[in-house]
Design an enzyme around this catalytic site. Structure first.
Site, short mmCIF file in Angstrom:
data_model
loop_
_atom_site.label_atom_id
_atom_site.label_comp_id
_atom_site.label_asym_id
_atom_site.label_seq_id
_atom_site.Cartn_x
_atom_site.Cartn_y
_atom_site.Cartn_z
N PHE A 54 -16.13 36.85 -49.71
CA PHE A 54 -16.08 35.60 -48.82
C PHE A 54 -14.93 35.18 -48.11
O PHE A 54 -14.41 34.12 -47.86
CB PHE A 54 -16.20 34.64 -50.03
CG PHE A 54 -17.25 34.53 -51.16
CD1 PHE A 54 -18.65 34.30 -50.72
CD2 PHE A 54 -16.86 34.99 -52.32
CE1 PHE A 54 -19.71 34.26 -51.56
CE2 PHE A 54 -17.99 35.27 -53.32
CZ PHE A 54 -19.30 34.75 -52.84
N GLU A 97 -20.31 46.34 -44.85
CA GLU A 97 -20.45 46.90 -46.40
C GLU A 97 -20.20 48.38 -46.46
O GLU A 97 -20.60 48.93 -47.18
CB GLU A 97 -21.99 46.79 -46.82
CG GLU A 97 -22.67 45.12 -46.74
CD GLU A 97 -21.72 44.33 -47.58
OE1 GLU A 97 -20.91 44.65 -48.47
OE2 GLU A 97 -21.91 43.06 -47.40
N CYS A 103 -7.24 34.08 -56.79
CA CYS A 103 -5.90 34.36 -56.65
C CYS A 103 -5.25 35.30 -57.58
O CYS A 103 -6.36 35.61 -58.57
CB CYS A 103 -5.16 33.13 -56.45
SG CYS A 103 -4.99 32.41 -57.91
#
Ligand code: ADP
Ligand SMILES: Cc1cn([C@H]2C[C@H](O)[C@@H](COP(=O)(O)O)O2)c(=O)[nH]c1=O
Length: 223
Positions: free
Chosen positions: A39, A114, A202
């Site tokens: 993402f 990918e 994170c």
């Protein structure tokens, strides 16, 4: 220089500056690597660069792993729905044969999405750039859900011209996310999926997530 562009000069093998502007000067190939967690916009960045190359008159093709059947079979698709036709292949060594020698020779730019799923990534990139004079732009995960190196993406770094690690937004606090957390209990390295299985996180939330997963699997084993 606008973001998303590559530097327009590079050092040649005598250490002097060689100019290139996508004109195939000296038949010199290039390798550009786009890394990051899921993402982070890796596929978006790859498509942007491929479209720029194409609008500059260069012949382009994109390859993705045929293992990735998430959104479409013969297209690269971003998580927000942008699409571009591609070759979906089990390995990179079959690309030249699938395309044909003539078409391969005419290609200027090869995009690979990918990249972590291709075992022959290093050999393909080196041959395409060093021998065939192609510009290779690849996008892939640098690390898996356990933050281990993924496939041979990191092996390409020593032969790359540029490397860029992108960040996503941590889904749990909104800070910059450099890692991918798997929400489900499967332990195989390769597990195709999207937001139903993975979230970008994170460092703090990666560590919290690993701890809570370990605690729940311990509880599961004991019960
Ligand atoms: N947690 C998320 N779930 C689904 N889509 C997301 C999430 N975070 C960001 N996105 C969308 O995904 C886009 C990036 O998609 P993409 O380029 O396919 O990323 P990557 O290739 O790095 O996985 C972002 O611009 C955003 O619209
Ligand atoms: C972290 C991680 C991911 N995968 C898979 C999941 C997706 O199918 C792709 C990554 O796609 P994206 O374009 O970067 O969003 O890789 C995996 O198999 N194993 C993992 O550990």
């Amino acid at each position: 220089m606008a973001s998303g562009e590559f530097p327009s000069v590079s050092l040649n093998d005598r250490g002097t500056v060689a100019h290139w502007a996508g004109s195939g000067c000296c038949n010199s190939g290039e390798i550009h690597v786009i890394l990051g967690p899921m993402f982070a916009g890796k596929t978006t960045a790859l498509l942007r660069r491929i479209k720029i190359e194409s609008s500059n008159g260069r012949k382009v093709a994109i390859i993705k792993s045929s293992k990735d059947t998430r959104y479409a079979i013969d297209s690269v698709v971003t998580h927000d729905g942008a699409m571009y036709p591609c070759w979906a292949l089990p390995d990179l060594s079959s690309f030249r044969q699938e395309l044909g020698d003539d078409a391969y020779d005419k290609l200027d730019v090869i995009g690979i999405d990918e990249a972590q799923f291709f075992e022959d990534l290093y050999d393909f990139c080196r041959e395409a750039a060093d021998h065939d004079g192609k510009t290779v732009i690849l996008a892939g995960l640098d690390g898996d859900y356990l933050r281990r190196r993924f496939g041979s993406v990191l092996d390409v770094i020593p032969i790359a011209n540029t490397v860029m690690k992108l960040t996503a937004r941590c889904q749990l606090c909104g800070k910059k996310a450099s890692f991918t957390l798997r929400k489900t209990p499967e332990t195989e390295t390769e597990l195709i999926g999207g937001s139903e299985i993975y979230i970008p996180v994170c460092r703090q939330h990666y560590l919290n997530g690993q701890t809570s997963q370990a605690a729940s699997s311990y509880g599961y084993l004991r019960s």
